[in-house]
Design a protein around this motif. Structure first.
Motif: not given
Ligand SMILES: [Mg+2]
Ligand SMILES: O=P(O)(O)OC[C@H]1O[C@H](OP(=O)(O)OP(=O)(O)O)[C@H](O)[C@@H]1O
Ligand SMILES: O=c1cc[nH]c(=O)[nH]1
Length: 212
Positions: A77-79, A130, A101
């Motif tokens: 998280l988030r991306a 990620d 994170m």
């Molecule tokens: Mg990130």
């Protein structure tokens, strides 16, 4: 550590649109989703399978199925969350864990604010999602969590990677008895003084979730 840069015109086309600062969040989310499915196809070439026999309407047929335990998919998280659907489209039966994170922008160190992972990962193939491999701090910490729970091997799927992040992961897992791999759509030039990938695409989480 193996790094696979997926070289495909559809990947390059979608990545170019993703980078474009004029691309709005709904389009950014769609492109990230489509890119992950293309990257996941390459990243799962070695997914473990087992032999099975099924009966077609006409006759028995030899086949294969995903081996058990099923792979674990972990969006960071988030991306990383913007990559989950694109991955589970190819691995619908995979188990999904989560790591929350965030990188402290003053120190560039990753902090963990949420962990939802199985306690025992022995024998599991794991795929960490990620979009950005910048300094490598976030992914290195995430991968350590998984090996700490006994993961068999870890594949990181990223949209962009910086040479610095590749080098950092390569060093951190140099011994080789904890096999890791990076699958990415492009290897960019460098990090800037703020730890952002150049030319990159900006802040992936902000662009995914409309933060201006
Ligand atoms: Mg990130
Ligand atoms: O390789 P690193 O130097 O660790 O940087 C990469 C990380 O930085 C960004 O996350 P951020 O901390 O901005 O949180 P977000 O995903 O919620 O935007 C990005 O989503 C990666 O997770
Ligand atoms: O370029 C970068 C580097 C870290 N995190 C991002 O979202 N983008």
């Amino acid at each position: 550590m193996q790094t696979l840069v997926v070289d495909h015109p559809l990947v390059a086309h979608k990545l170019t649109a993703l980078r474009d600062a004029r691309t709005d969040s709904p389009t950014f989310r769609r492109l990230a989703d489509e890119l992950v499915t293309l990257l996941a196809y390459e990243a799962t070439r070695d997914v473990r399978v087992t032999d099975v026999t099924v009966d077609t309407p006409l006759a028995p047929a030899q086949g294969i199925r995903l081996a058990r335990p099923v792979p674990l998919v972990v969006p960071i998280l988030r991306a990383g969350l913007g990559m989950l659907d694109g991955m589970t489209r190819l691995l619908p039966t995979a188990e999904v864990g989560f790591l929350g994170m965030i990188r402290d922008e003053s120190t560039l160190k990753a902090q963990t604010y949420a962990t939802r992972l199985p306690e025992d990962l022995s024998g599991r193939q794991c795929y960490v999602l990620d979009p950005m491999l910048a300094t490598g701090g976030t992914l290195a910490a995430a991968i350590e969590f998984l090996f700490g729970r006994g993961a068999r091997d870890v594949t990181a799927i990223c949209l962009l990677a910086a040479p610095e992040g590749i080098a950092y992961l390569d060093e951190a897992f140099r011994s080789g008895e904890r096999p890791i791999r990076v699958v990415t759509a492009a290897l960019d030039e460098r990090l800037n003084e703020n730890g952002y990938i150049v030319p990159g695409l900006g802040d992936a989480g902000d662009r995914l979730y409309g933060v201006v």
